[in-house]
Scaffold this active site. Sequence first.
Site, PDB file in Angstrom:
ATOM      1  N   ASP A 103     -35.454  46.063  35.027  1.00  0.00           N
ATOM      2  CA  ASP A 103     -34.914  47.701  34.956  1.00  0.00           C
ATOM      3  C   ASP A 103     -35.549  48.304  33.857  1.00  0.00           C
ATOM      4  OD1 ASP A 103     -33.672  49.887  35.918  1.00  0.00           O
ATOM      5  OD2 ASP A 103     -31.649  48.924  36.214  1.00  0.00           O
TER       6      ASP A 103
ATOM      7  N   GLU B 134     -20.832  61.834  38.871  1.00  0.00           N
ATOM      8  CA  GLU B 134     -20.870  60.294  39.179  1.00  0.00           C
ATOM      9  C   GLU B 134     -22.200  60.110  39.301  1.00  0.00           C
ATOM     10  OE1 GLU B 134     -18.710  59.277  42.560  1.00  0.00           O
ATOM     11  OE2 GLU B 134     -19.453  60.715  43.752  1.00  0.00           O
TER      12      GLU B 134
END
Length: 711
Positions: free
Chosen positions: A247, A459
């Site tokens: 990542d 979110e």
Amino acid sequence: MELTENKEKLKEFRERAEKLVALMTLEEKVGQTLYSAPAIERLGIRAYNWWNEALHGVARAGIATVFPQAIGLAATFDEDFIERIADAISTEARAKFNLQQAKDDTDIYKGLTFWSPNVNIFRDPRWGRGHETFGEDPHLTSRLGVRFVRGLQGHDENYLKAAACAKHFAVHSGPESERHYFNAAATKQDMYETYLPAFKACVQEGHVEAVMGAYNRTNGEPCCGSRTLLQDILRREWGFTGHVTSDCWAIKDFHQGHHVTDTPVESVALAMNNGCDLNCGSLFLYLKQAVEEGMVEESRLDQALVNLFTTRMKLGVFDSPEDNPYNHIPFSVVDSAPMQALNREAAVRSMVLLKNEGGILPLDKKKLKTVGVIGPNADSRAALVGNYNGTASRYWTVLEGIQDYLGEDVRVVTSQGCHLYKDRCEGLAQAADRMSEVKGVCEMSDVVIACMGLDATLEGEEGDTSNDYGSGDKPDLNLPGLQEEVLEAICASGKPVVLVLLSGSALAVSWADEHVPAILQGWYPGAQGGRAVADILFGERNPEGKLPVTFYRSLDGLPDFRDYSMKGRTYRYMTEKPLYPFGYGLSYTRFSYSHVQADASRVGQDGVTVSATVKNTGGMAGGETVQVYVKICRDNTPNAQLKGIQKLHLAPGEEKKVSVHLPREAFGLYDEEGRLQFYPGEAEVFLGGQAPDARSRELTGQEVLPLRVTL
């Protein structure tokens, strides 16, 4: 349709990659391990950027079809349809890539290696990135993940259409604010029962080309350098042959956050030696030093490059353009009328009708003179797109969709109602500065559509959101700001009310469940979302979505967010009744099940097949999700678990026989060591349109009766 691998072609690609890597200097090799791999002109290698996104459409690279967010696609419970969506995404991806290559554009987000899908399990409703996933269930996530991968990668026997990437491996679902130093502690049983199955399916069934590690540690090991995850499980146990990417900037966390190493060179050595081939970031530049100091064998670096160049070979970028059928996809397919039509269909199919008291929906526009549309998400584009999104040429908000549908026949009046999360819309105004307007709109209206919820500024991923409390995670499950007060004022008007929720996760809308007659969960429905909402509200289409996550009544009873034990989490392990259960969703029509049976009373080595006749007994065409659950009749075992799905579309009065095969594995349980065990005894198999729980029975008035089989 399964991918047919041409083993001879794969062998040829790998041999060509080996020969190419053998011609490189150490410095050139190191450069190719970075996501922004530079050109090596003397070897005929163009610059290539590995970082590309396609979660629900080609993202961050200009105009593309913006499909519903992944959690909305999951609500379709439709494997075939998910593959159609992914195939459309890869068609646009190839079309854009062909244009970009012709114009010598090799920038970020302009390649064919897409870091999608996200097959993490949405174990806790507070997690901000849950809307990127296919929900809380490992079986549903596995099935949709596999088909998404196949749709992206295509079915040509020689070339990949695009390269998919299953992420984030593994045991990753928050908290976002702690991901750079957090250790996710999970038992082997929870790992093999919940956190790993979707990755395994993507590898072994989907033949996914890439896997991305997670930021966090899992059981003490940083995921992007975990011997357990990347070597023992991924390569050896599952036989993965593709490439592994970190990542983004996760490897620096090894020494800065996790403190399992002391220096950058130690971090890159740990990652490379344990199987990470590609660095999203720049730290792999230290590989030159690591090799020269003997911390990484150059042969391991060569292996990583062969993995990477094999992927590029499989994409056909080193072959003659005439050899690759995907090179002929024209740019004109992007954002075309067929793509827009598919997108609208996806938005319709994803929406879940949670409540429809008294059959208030669908609305009849012939009986209406004025419709009120109120709420912070009524005219919000942000609430359409979620995150990791592309750019649409046109967006239809809920307000615009209703306005377009009603045209000149019915007047539409509107108010923002309130800010999405602040207590006022204008900075210098008093709190609740739109309340008088709300009341005025209600007085004028025959029916009020309240549009509430969230968007990806509240979110999402750490660093992407604008909330100041959770780095993307939610502090609670409530409607933020003044939304509930506005909703209460709307209901107090005495007018019929329909609540449209746009969010990427479960909200505890208990007050609305008690007081609002109709509730539609729209997720983040994509660029065509407003048109799809109007289609459903006014009965042009029948809602058919089912919840891929549990809607809880509150956070009470949920374990601590940082606790990765599955006990008490999701429909599979919870003990209390939810607000709205997993697998639940209403329709404007009714479906009946008859002749429910199994082809054997004992589960053999080949499993068992269950079947039923499903009939549309109502007056409107509709889609039904046939769901099959298995409950092992032993103490201390999970609740009935989803083990099969099939989608049917039936005209009024039409019936079809449906059969769902359950392999023997569907009746196994994982022990504390993560081993699949088959215990003698009995199991209950439930086949119906919902989960076999008490709350589903309350909400639908229908019961799914069990078939008992011997194990």
